[in-house]
Design an enzyme around this catalytic site. Sequence first.
Site, mmCIF file in Angstrom:
data_model
loop_
_atom_site.group_PDB
_atom_site.id
_atom_site.type_symbol
_atom_site.label_atom_id
_atom_site.label_comp_id
_atom_site.label_asym_id
_atom_site.label_seq_id
_atom_site.Cartn_x
_atom_site.Cartn_y
_atom_site.Cartn_z
ATOM 1 N N ASN A 1 12.293 -15.047 -2.649
ATOM 2 C CA ASN A 1 12.106 -14.799 -1.214
ATOM 3 C C ASN A 1 13.296 -15.430 -0.497
ATOM 4 O O ASN A 1 13.678 -16.554 -0.821
ATOM 5 C CB ASN A 1 10.786 -15.447 -0.753
ATOM 6 N N CYS B 1 -14.431 8.103 1.812
ATOM 7 C CA CYS B 1 -15.471 8.231 2.828
ATOM 8 C C CYS B 1 -15.709 6.882 3.510
ATOM 9 O O CYS B 1 -15.899 5.869 2.846
ATOM 10 C CB CYS B 1 -16.771 8.722 2.174
ATOM 11 N N HIS C 1 -4.464 -4.148 -2.347
ATOM 12 C CA HIS C 1 -4.806 -3.791 -0.963
ATOM 13 C C HIS C 1 -4.879 -2.278 -0.784
ATOM 14 O O HIS C 1 -4.888 -1.793 0.335
ATOM 15 C CB HIS C 1 -3.804 -4.417 0.019
ATOM 16 N N CYS D 1 -20.247 7.479 0.868
ATOM 17 C CA CYS D 1 -21.281 8.364 0.325
ATOM 18 C C CYS D 1 -20.945 8.740 -1.118
ATOM 19 O O CYS D 1 -21.808 9.177 -1.866
ATOM 20 C CB CYS D 1 -21.449 9.618 1.191
ATOM 21 N N VAL E 1 0.844 -1.205 0.000
ATOM 22 C CA VAL E 1 0.000 0.000 0.000
ATOM 23 C C VAL E 1 0.877 1.252 0.000
ATOM 24 O O VAL E 1 0.380 2.364 0.126
ATOM 25 C CB VAL E 1 -0.953 0.002 1.224
ATOM 26 N N THR F 1 6.487 -12.082 -0.613
ATOM 27 C CA THR F 1 5.208 -12.225 0.090
ATOM 28 C C THR F 1 5.091 -13.620 0.686
ATOM 29 O O THR F 1 5.605 -14.591 0.131
ATOM 30 C CB THR F 1 4.008 -11.895 -0.816
HETATM 31 P P1 NAD Z 1 4.276 -10.429 5.042
HETATM 32 O O1 NAD Z 1 4.737 -9.453 6.067
HETATM 33 O O2 NAD Z 1 3.251 -11.415 5.394
HETATM 34 O O3 NAD Z 1 5.506 -11.249 4.450
HETATM 35 C C1 NAD Z 1 6.653 -10.639 4.002
HETATM 36 C C2 NAD Z 1 7.455 -11.645 3.178
HETATM 37 O O4 NAD Z 1 8.585 -10.950 2.658
HETATM 38 C C3 NAD Z 1 8.006 -12.831 3.979
HETATM 39 O O5 NAD Z 1 7.756 -14.019 3.262
HETATM 40 C C4 NAD Z 1 9.513 -12.556 4.045
HETATM 41 O O6 NAD Z 1 10.284 -13.754 4.028
HETATM 42 C C5 NAD Z 1 9.728 -11.787 2.786
HETATM 43 N N1 NAD Z 1 10.881 -10.895 2.784
HETATM 44 C C6 NAD Z 1 11.413 -10.190 3.812
HETATM 45 N N2 NAD Z 1 12.460 -9.471 3.368
HETATM 46 C C7 NAD Z 1 12.558 -9.700 2.033
HETATM 47 C C8 NAD Z 1 13.422 -9.235 1.013
HETATM 48 N N3 NAD Z 1 14.412 -8.371 1.266
HETATM 49 N N4 NAD Z 1 13.230 -9.666 -0.252
HETATM 50 C C9 NAD Z 1 12.228 -10.549 -0.541
HETATM 51 N N5 NAD Z 1 11.380 -11.034 0.387
HETATM 52 C C10 NAD Z 1 11.559 -10.616 1.650
HETATM 53 O O7 NAD Z 1 3.837 -9.533 3.842
HETATM 54 P P2 NAD Z 1 2.723 -9.744 2.755
HETATM 55 O O8 NAD Z 1 2.652 -11.192 2.392
HETATM 56 O O9 NAD Z 1 2.983 -8.755 1.714
HETATM 57 O O10 NAD Z 1 1.332 -9.407 3.460
HETATM 58 C C11 NAD Z 1 1.149 -8.560 4.522
HETATM 59 C C12 NAD Z 1 -0.022 -7.632 4.347
HETATM 60 O O11 NAD Z 1 0.379 -6.432 4.968
HETATM 61 C C13 NAD Z 1 -0.397 -7.246 2.970
HETATM 62 O O12 NAD Z 1 -1.763 -7.255 2.955
HETATM 63 C C14 NAD Z 1 0.085 -5.804 2.745
HETATM 64 O O13 NAD Z 1 -0.940 -5.052 2.174
HETATM 65 C C15 NAD Z 1 0.324 -5.291 4.125
HETATM 66 N N6 NAD Z 1 1.615 -4.590 4.296
HETATM 67 C C16 NAD Z 1 2.064 -3.719 3.352
HETATM 68 C C17 NAD Z 1 3.273 -3.077 3.509
HETATM 69 C C18 NAD Z 1 3.740 -2.121 2.438
HETATM 70 O O14 NAD Z 1 2.904 -1.537 1.742
HETATM 71 N N7 NAD Z 1 5.056 -1.973 2.251
HETATM 72 C C19 NAD Z 1 4.057 -3.309 4.647
HETATM 73 C C20 NAD Z 1 3.560 -4.195 5.623
HETATM 74 C C21 NAD Z 1 2.348 -4.838 5.420
HETATM 75 ZN ZN ZN Z 2 -18.997 10.907 2.860
#
Ligand code: NAD
Ligand code: ZN
Length: 273
Positions: free
Chosen positions: A238, A137, A129, A141, A111, A213
């Site tokens: 990963n 809102c 996400h 609305c 995000v 992820t």
């Molecule tokens: P997660 O926190 O569940 O998993 C992160 C993954 O990244 C793990 O598998 C980890 O091993 C791997 N990782 C860590 N360092 C890395 C690197 N340098 N290179 C490659 N991989 C690496 O994250 P997710 O699966 O994206 O889901 C978490 C939820 O949280 C999502 O819905 C997301 O929207 C939200 N989120 C977003 C952010 C952002 O926008 N940057 C940050 C935190 C959480």
């Molecule tokens: Zn509104």
Amino acid sequence: MSLDEKLRKVLEKARDSSGLIVFLTGAGVSAESGIPTFRGEEGYWTQGSQVYRPEELARWSTLASDPELVWPWYLYRRSICRGADPNPAHKALACIEDALEDRFALITQNVDGLHLRAGNTLQRTWQIHGNIDYMRCSRACNPQLFAMPDIRGVGPGSSFDHAWKAQLSCPMCGSWARPHVLWFDESYDEENYRYHSSRQAAFDACLLIVAGTSGATNLPNMVAEICLSRGTPIIDINPQDNPFTSMARRSEGGWLQAPATEGLKWIEDALSG
Ligand code: NAD
Ligand code: ZN
């Protein structure tokens, strides 16, 4: 370390075809920009004597019952995102889109808006996400997105400042605004989160590349399952074994055990070679 021969061949085959190459990214891709993932202590938020997990705060029901708890956490997270810069993994993806054009699709769970700031286009980048730079809102609305106000100085555990209330309200009806992000107790849709586009991309893909992820969420999992069931190769970048690793191993692709910055650079080189 570098790409092994098997993965190089998979990438060259996709490059030389006319098919769609789909990328699926998560918080790990932005970890090297200094944005914490949700795993581990950095994801927690302490308010008074209470410690909250992201799964408790990122909920519609929490905003509805206690907006003054939810908003400081988002303002803090947003300040971290705004202070971060795209890293070489984001830049590699922007170069790959430049090269592939309409054969490129990027599905991101992040995000933080860093893919767009690195140069990926909104047309081919589906922020499934949402994007923390925007709000809308809370009562829906109207469907408009509004820029998140630039409220600074919110640190870990900051409490709500009533001076923020007007800036965090819907300009149309005056209800609370909400961050433009998908919460744990909500469902995907096309309008805000490109649900159908992402599924369709999975059906159309000739290769799926997953990076940073852990696969804990629904749509990313579905995208990979669709690819797997259609015999589409999956490459998982990963440093750690995770559910996508085993899907990648079961496909014609495999696991690229590396940080996203390295792995996506190798992918860029192989796709442009
Ligand atoms: P997660 O926190 O569940 O998993 C992160 C993954 O990244 C793990 O598998 C980890 O091993 C791997 N990782 C860590 N360092 C890395 C690197 N340098 N290179 C490659 N991989 C690496 O994250 P997710 O699966 O994206 O889901 C978490 C939820 O949280 C999502 O819905 C997301 O929207 C939200 N989120 C977003 C952010 C952002 O926008 N940057 C940050 C935190 C959480
Ligand atoms: Zn509104």
